[in-house]
Scaffold this motif. Structure first.
Motif, PDB file in Angstrom:
ATOM      1  N   GLY A 327       0.777  -1.150   0.018  1.00  0.00           N
ATOM      2  CA  GLY A 327       0.039  -0.037   0.065  1.00  0.00           C
ATOM      3  C   GLY A 327       0.845   1.279   0.006  1.00  0.00           C
ATOM      4  N   THR A 328       0.441   2.299   0.756  1.00  0.00           N
ATOM      5  CA  THR A 328       1.040   3.480   0.889  1.00  0.00           C
ATOM      6  C   THR A 328       2.342   3.402   1.389  1.00  0.00           C
ATOM      7  N   ASP A 329       3.157   4.320   1.146  1.00  0.00           N
ATOM      8  CA  ASP A 329       4.536   4.507   1.962  1.00  0.00           C
ATOM      9  C   ASP A 329       4.516   4.649   3.534  1.00  0.00           C
ATOM     10  N   ALA A 330       5.269   3.898   3.804  1.00  0.00           N
ATOM     11  CA  ALA A 330       5.264   3.949   5.639  1.00  0.00           C
ATOM     12  C   ALA A 330       5.510   5.424   6.043  1.00  0.00           C
ATOM     13  N   THR A 331       6.210   6.209   5.203  1.00  0.00           N
ATOM     14  CA  THR A 331       6.368   7.491   5.838  1.00  0.00           C
ATOM     15  C   THR A 331       5.107   8.524   5.625  1.00  0.00           C
ATOM     16  N   HIS A 356       2.208  -9.272  15.463  1.00  0.00           N
ATOM     17  CA  HIS A 356       3.150  -8.113  14.837  1.00  0.00           C
ATOM     18  C   HIS A 356       2.322  -7.407  13.858  1.00  0.00           C
ATOM     19  N   ALA A 357       1.883  -6.228  14.078  1.00  0.00           N
ATOM     20  CA  ALA A 357       1.087  -5.495  13.119  1.00  0.00           C
ATOM     21  C   ALA A 357       1.969  -4.197  13.136  1.00  0.00           C
ATOM     22  N   ALA A 358       2.585  -3.714  11.651  1.00  0.00           N
ATOM     23  CA  ALA A 358       3.221  -2.667  11.504  1.00  0.00           C
ATOM     24  C   ALA A 358       3.594  -2.252  10.211  1.00  0.00           C
ATOM     25  N   PRO A 359       3.819  -1.034  10.031  1.00  0.00           N
ATOM     26  CA  PRO A 359       3.989  -0.604   8.474  1.00  0.00           C
ATOM     27  C   PRO A 359       5.525  -1.188   8.037  1.00  0.00           C
ATOM     28  N   ARG A 360       5.628  -1.403   6.612  1.00  0.00           N
ATOM     29  CA  ARG A 360       6.694  -1.909   6.147  1.00  0.00           C
ATOM     30  C   ARG A 360       7.517  -0.766   5.855  1.00  0.00           C
ATOM     31  N   PRO A 361       8.716  -1.138   5.934  1.00  0.00           N
ATOM     32  CA  PRO A 361       9.834  -0.014   5.578  1.00  0.00           C
ATOM     33  C   PRO A 361       9.896   0.502   4.165  1.00  0.00           C
ATOM     34  N   ASP A 362       9.224  -0.236   3.290  1.00  0.00           N
ATOM     35  CA  ASP A 362       9.364   0.030   1.782  1.00  0.00           C
ATOM     36  C   ASP A 362       7.777   0.023   1.269  1.00  0.00           C
ATOM     37  N   GLY A 363       6.880   0.561   2.369  1.00  0.00           N
ATOM     38  CA  GLY A 363       5.657   0.900   2.003  1.00  0.00           C
ATOM     39  C   GLY A 363       4.716  -0.334   2.192  1.00  0.00           C
ATOM     40  N   GLY A 364       3.475  -0.113   2.526  1.00  0.00           N
ATOM     41  CA  GLY A 364       2.623  -1.173   3.075  1.00  0.00           C
ATOM     42  C   GLY A 364       2.236  -1.401   4.320  1.00  0.00           C
TER      43      GLY A 364
END
Length: 376
Positions: A327-331, A356-364
């Protein structure tokens, strides 16, 4: 657990009885050797120890033990003419027999022993010593009755406490059942009507589009199918609330249908399986399905048509499910946990697992749950 506690209690009680029997026998022999006279002979020692050690099993056969002990000690009295200490084992036996509820046996044996002791006494104070022993036997009988009544009181108290606990549990179960029925009624009266309207309107729209020869939008078909599935799940949930029984077919066996509906709604979802597939425990199977369902719902809500992968991993002692979306960028901004993620954590925590539920470094976003398969 209760059986082990009973075994430990029986072992501890038997050890105490053996110790007391040995102490009583030792006290009688010590009194015999310390008084003036030749002291107990070999036969006397055998009689004293046999009569005293028999008390170790008085809980199994109180009356036979008392008769045997009284016979041994009476033989010792007739043969050696000891002091009043020879009555210690018999007094202890009378106490045990009275506590067991055999008062007639206790009175009969006491009378026989006292008569025998009186006639066996060769000294001039035989009457006084017999009268003293008479008081001992009365005290033994009274304390035996007190002990019996106390044990009966303790049993009644435990039974009342157990009954009160059962009553509290039944009341709690009854209140829980009433609350489940109330929730079922509220869900039926509110959600069932709304979902039925959505399903009906979607069906009418599909019918009119086909009647006019127009192409039915995929989103409209997805709404129609999703509303139908929502109705089926709501009915199943209401059945659970009313009967407290989980319906069959409410786990990963429905994962294919779930992914198909997500794809029909425009989500590019795929499923991969690692490890040897096998039957999972019901609670683990159901929790895994709900985690995937909630994760795909979150992707459709927050990431649109993002490519999503679902990976199921069968390990030796645990089962893992992972959902990754592009999905969208983690930033783009911080993630605020909602009720969906909270529900996931509660399901996983109830099974002793890790989420574990968290944004991915490369988005999503990534959701990974590890559920133990150990039934304990």
């Amino acid at each position: 657990m209760r059986g082990d506690q009973r075994d430990r209690h029986a072992w501890r009680t038997g050890l105490i009885d053996k110790g007391l029997a040995a102490v009583i026998g030792g006290a009688v022999l010590l009194a015999g050797f310390t008084t003036s006279g030749p002291g107990p002979g070999t036969a006397d020692v055998v009689l004293v120890m046999a009569g005293s050690l028999a008390l170790a099993v008085h809980r199994r056969a109180p009356v036979p033990v008392l008769v045997f002990t009284a016979a041994c000690m009476l033989g010792y009295v007739v043969h050696a003419n000891p002091g009043t200490s020879a009555a210690f084992p018999v007094v202890a036996g009378v106490h045990a027999v009275t506590r067991a509820g055999h008062r007639a046996a206790a009175v009969g044996v006491s009378v026989v022993f006292l008569v025998g002791f009186f006639f066996a006494s060769t000294s001039g104070d035989g009457f006084e010593r017999t009268l003293l022993l008479h008081g001992w036997f009365i005290c033994a009988g009274v304390t035996g009755l007190i002990d019996k009544n106390w044990q009966a009181y303790l049993r009644q108290t435990e039974e009342r406490a157990a009954e009160a606990e059962r009553t509290r549990e039944e009341a709690a179960l009854r209140r829980a059942g009433e609350e489940r029925l109330r929730i079922a009624r509220e869900l039926h009266d509110s959600l069932t009507h709304s979902i039925s309207i959505v399903k009906l309107q979607a069906g009418v729209a599909v019918h009119l589009a086909r009647k006019r020869g127009e192409e039915v939008p995929e989103a409209l078909l997805a709404i129609q199918e999703a509303s139908g599935e929502a109705m089926r799940e709501l009915r199943a949930t209401l059945d659970v609330l009313r009967t407290d029984v989980v319906p069959p077919g409410s786990g990963l066996d429905r994962l294919g249908e779930l992914v198909e509906r997500a794809c029909a709604a425009g989500l590019a979802a795929s499923v991969t399986v690692a490890g040897e597939e096998r039957q999972l425990p019901t609670d683990v199977d159901r929790a895994a399905y709900r985690i995937v369902q909630e994760a795909l719902t979150n992707v459709a809500r927050h990431a649109g048509r993002a490519k999503t992968s679902v990976q199921l991993t069968y390990a030796g002692d645990h089962f893992a499910v992972r959902i990754d979306d592009e999905g969208t960028d983690a930033t783009a901004g911080p993630t605020t946990p909602g009720t969906g993620l909270t529900g996931m954590r509660e399901r996983v925590a109830a099974l002793g697992g890790v989420l574990h539920a968290a944004p991915r470094p490369d988005g999503g976003f990534t959701v990974r749950a590890e559920l133990p398969l150990d039934a304990s």
